[in-house]
Design a protein around this motif. Structure first.
Motif, short mmCIF file in Angstrom:
data_model
loop_
_atom_site.label_atom_id
_atom_site.label_comp_id
_atom_site.label_asym_id
_atom_site.label_seq_id
_atom_site.Cartn_x
_atom_site.Cartn_y
_atom_site.Cartn_z
N ALA A 1 25.76 -0.14 -1.55
CA ALA A 1 25.12 -1.35 -2.05
C ALA A 1 24.58 -1.09 -3.45
O ALA A 1 24.26 0.04 -3.81
N SER A 2 24.46 -2.13 -4.25
CA SER A 2 23.96 -1.98 -5.61
C SER A 2 22.49 -1.63 -5.63
O SER A 2 21.98 -1.07 -6.61
N THR A 3 21.76 -1.94 -4.55
CA THR A 3 20.35 -1.60 -4.42
C THR A 3 20.13 -1.01 -3.03
O THR A 3 20.65 -1.55 -2.04
N ASN A 4 19.41 0.07 -2.94
CA ASN A 4 19.19 0.71 -1.65
C ASN A 4 18.14 -0.02 -0.82
O ASN A 4 17.36 -0.83 -1.35
N ALA A 5 18.11 0.30 0.45
CA ALA A 5 17.04 -0.18 1.32
C ALA A 5 15.77 0.58 0.98
O ALA A 5 15.81 1.65 0.36
N LYS A 6 14.62 0.05 1.38
CA LYS A 6 13.36 0.69 1.05
C LYS A 6 12.36 0.44 2.17
O LYS A 6 12.37 -0.61 2.81
N GLU A 7 11.50 1.41 2.39
CA GLU A 7 10.48 1.31 3.43
C GLU A 7 9.15 0.93 2.82
O GLU A 7 8.70 1.53 1.84
N PHE A 8 8.50 -0.08 3.39
CA PHE A 8 7.20 -0.54 2.96
C PHE A 8 6.24 -0.49 4.13
O PHE A 8 6.47 -1.15 5.15
N ASP A 9 5.18 0.31 3.99
CA ASP A 9 4.18 0.42 5.06
C ASP A 9 4.82 0.67 6.42
O ASP A 9 4.46 0.06 7.43
N GLY A 10 5.81 1.55 6.44
CA GLY A 10 6.43 1.96 7.70
C GLY A 10 7.52 1.05 8.20
O GLY A 10 8.09 1.30 9.27
N LYS A 11 7.85 -0.01 7.46
CA LYS A 11 8.90 -0.93 7.91
C LYS A 11 10.04 -0.94 6.89
O LYS A 11 9.82 -1.18 5.70
N MET A 12 11.25 -0.67 7.34
CA MET A 12 12.41 -0.64 6.45
C MET A 12 12.83 -2.07 6.11
O MET A 12 12.87 -2.94 6.97
N MET A 13 13.15 -2.30 4.84
CA MET A 13 13.52 -3.63 4.36
C MET A 13 14.83 -3.54 3.58
O MET A 13 15.18 -2.49 3.02
N LEU A 14 15.54 -4.67 3.53
CA LEU A 14 16.85 -4.74 2.88
C LEU A 14 16.75 -5.56 1.59
O LEU A 14 16.07 -6.59 1.56
N PRO A 15 17.45 -5.14 0.54
CA PRO A 15 17.48 -5.94 -0.69
C PRO A 15 18.33 -7.18 -0.50
O PRO A 15 19.53 -7.11 -0.28
N LEU A 16 17.70 -8.34 -0.59
CA LEU A 16 18.36 -9.59 -0.23
C LEU A 16 19.60 -9.86 -1.08
O LEU A 16 20.69 -10.09 -0.55
N ARG A 17 19.43 -9.88 -2.39
CA ARG A 17 20.55 -10.24 -3.24
C ARG A 17 21.70 -9.26 -3.10
O ARG A 17 22.87 -9.65 -3.02
N SER A 18 21.39 -7.98 -3.06
CA SER A 18 22.43 -6.97 -2.97
C SER A 18 23.27 -7.14 -1.72
O SER A 18 24.50 -7.07 -1.74
N VAL A 19 22.61 -7.41 -0.59
CA VAL A 19 23.32 -7.59 0.68
C VAL A 19 24.18 -8.84 0.65
O VAL A 19 25.37 -8.81 0.97
N CYS A 20 23.59 -9.95 0.26
CA CYS A 20 24.31 -11.23 0.32
C CYS A 20 25.48 -11.27 -0.66
O CYS A 20 26.57 -11.75 -0.32
N MET B 1 0.80 -1.21 0.00
CA MET B 1 0.00 0.00 0.00
C MET B 1 0.84 1.27 0.00
O MET B 1 0.42 2.28 -0.53
N LEU B 2 2.00 1.21 0.61
CA LEU B 2 2.80 2.42 0.75
C LEU B 2 4.26 2.09 0.54
O LEU B 2 4.81 1.24 1.22
N VAL B 3 4.90 2.73 -0.41
CA VAL B 3 6.32 2.56 -0.66
C VAL B 3 6.98 3.93 -0.56
O VAL B 3 6.69 4.83 -1.36
N ASN B 4 7.83 4.11 0.41
CA ASN B 4 8.53 5.38 0.56
C ASN B 4 9.78 5.39 -0.30
O ASN B 4 10.14 4.40 -0.93
N SER B 5 10.48 6.51 -0.30
CA SER B 5 11.68 6.65 -1.12
C SER B 5 12.80 5.74 -0.61
O SER B 5 12.79 5.29 0.53
N ASP B 6 13.75 5.49 -1.50
CA ASP B 6 14.89 4.65 -1.16
C ASP B 6 15.71 5.30 -0.04
O ASP B 6 15.72 6.51 0.14
N VAL B 7 16.42 4.44 0.70
CA VAL B 7 17.34 4.89 1.75
C VAL B 7 18.72 4.34 1.40
O VAL B 7 18.86 3.14 1.12
N ASN B 8 19.72 5.19 1.38
CA ASN B 8 21.07 4.75 1.02
C ASN B 8 21.52 3.62 1.94
O ASN B 8 21.39 3.70 3.16
#
Length: 333
Positions: A57-76, A42-49
């Motif tokens: 990282a090759s892909t930034n973190a992103k917030e979804f519905d108020g919860k920050m999430m990490l890009p799995l492949r980029s991190v690993c 429902m809600l996708v905020n702007s990327d976070v470095n």
């Protein structure tokens, strides 16, 4: 600054597209997973470095519905891990031997080195072909340090960190289904996974089961050549051997007084005002005290008011205060 440490991992509707890159699996060979629907976001905020060991990282973190999430492949992949996808079992693997992490789509459950699935409190999210996982994947599964500062996120870890010695003495403090918790005389509290390769012997060198060892037993443990940076650190136990039939207890205490005697130091701990709540720990003179930073210290470091962690025999006298033999003493803070 928020600093998260581990004490103590993926799903998508188009997981094939995410996992196929660099894994040797064709996207056509993997069926899309329909249980997760992108329209539910429902809600996708702007990327976070996002930075990993100080590198972007090759892909930034992103917030979804108020919860920050990490890009799995980029991190690993930034940490040198290989990601695979088994379409038949619907299992995702993240591997950098001896680290081996698995998870399945649409499930809040992540395994580390064949342990029971660990809940992270949030399902994965797919957005524009990228799978995102909760931030505590970095701390609780990868054993990294995660810092939020100045609107950016940093994941700090190191490659496998080998223990200083091949075999360490430790007291068994708790037993789980596939892991044990130890108080290691050098490293403090350690969580050790019991894996297929783990060999367990009794004091005479005979093979036994983990269930045959009681909590409080003094052991010699050989760890795998990695230990996560989490608190407590996590590793695999390769060899476990019982070294004493005597039972020990890990005690968190405050020093009341010390007295040098012939061959040992009498360290009184407990309630300063109540002798009935005190214990005298008799500590051999030829054994060093260990500082909080792991360096050696003399018995004189055990000054009044010092907080310590002691490994002591469960046997005690009936005197007031009771006396017990201390096998090991570490300054706690």
């Amino acid at each position: 600054m928020k600093n998260f440490n581990l004490k103590t991992t993926i799903a998508s509707t188009a997981l094939a597209a995410v996992m196929a890159v660099g894994t040797g699996v064709s996207a056509n060979e993997v069926k899309p997973i329909s249980a997760v629907d992108e329209t539910h976001i429902m809600l996708v905020n702007s990327d976070v470095n996002l930075y990993i060991n100080s590198l972007p990282a090759s892909t930034n973190a992103k917030e979804f519905d108020g919860k920050m999430m990490l890009p799995l492949r980029s991190v690993c992949e930034a940490l040198g891990m290989n990601i695979g996808w088994d379409a038949e079992s619907r299992t995702i693997t993240i591997e950098k031997l001896p680290i081996y992490i698995t998870c399945t789509p649409d499930a809040d459950g992540y395994t580390f080195a064949k342990t029971a699935p660990q809940l992270l409190g949030s399902a994965p999210v797919l957005e524009n072909g990228t799978t995102y996982v909760p931030m505590n994947f970095a701390t609780e599964i990868l054993g990294a340090k995660l810092i939020e500062e100045n609107g950016e996120i940093s994941i700090i870890t190191e490659a496998e960190e080998a223990p200083a010695s091949d075999v360490n003495e430790a007291v068994l403090t708790s037993v789980g289904e596939s892991k044990i918790t130890l108080y290691d005389i050098k490293f403090g509290e350690v969580v050790a996974n019991i894996v297929e390769e783990t060999v367990i012997n009794d004091i005479d060198g005979n093979k036994i089961a983990l269930a045959d060892i009681a909590e409080g037993t003094l052991l010699e443990v050989k760890y795998a050549n990695f230990m996560t940076m989490s608190l407590p650190p996590i590793t695999n136990a390769l060899e476990i051997k019982v070294v004493s039939q005597q039972q020990y207890e890990v005690m968190n205490e405050t020093v009341v007084s010390t007295e040098a005697r012939e061959g040992y130091t009498a360290v009184t701990v407990g309630d300063k005002e109540n002798p009935t709540m005190q214990t005298v720990l008799n500590y051999p003179s030829d054994k060093k005290v260990v500082n909080v930073d792991g360096t050696d210290a003399e018995h004189t470091a055990l000054a009044e008011g010092t907080k310590i962690i002691a490994v002591a025999s469960t046997n005690s006298t009936r005197s007031i205060p009771a006396q017990r033999s201390a096998y090991f003493i570490r300054i706690a803070e």
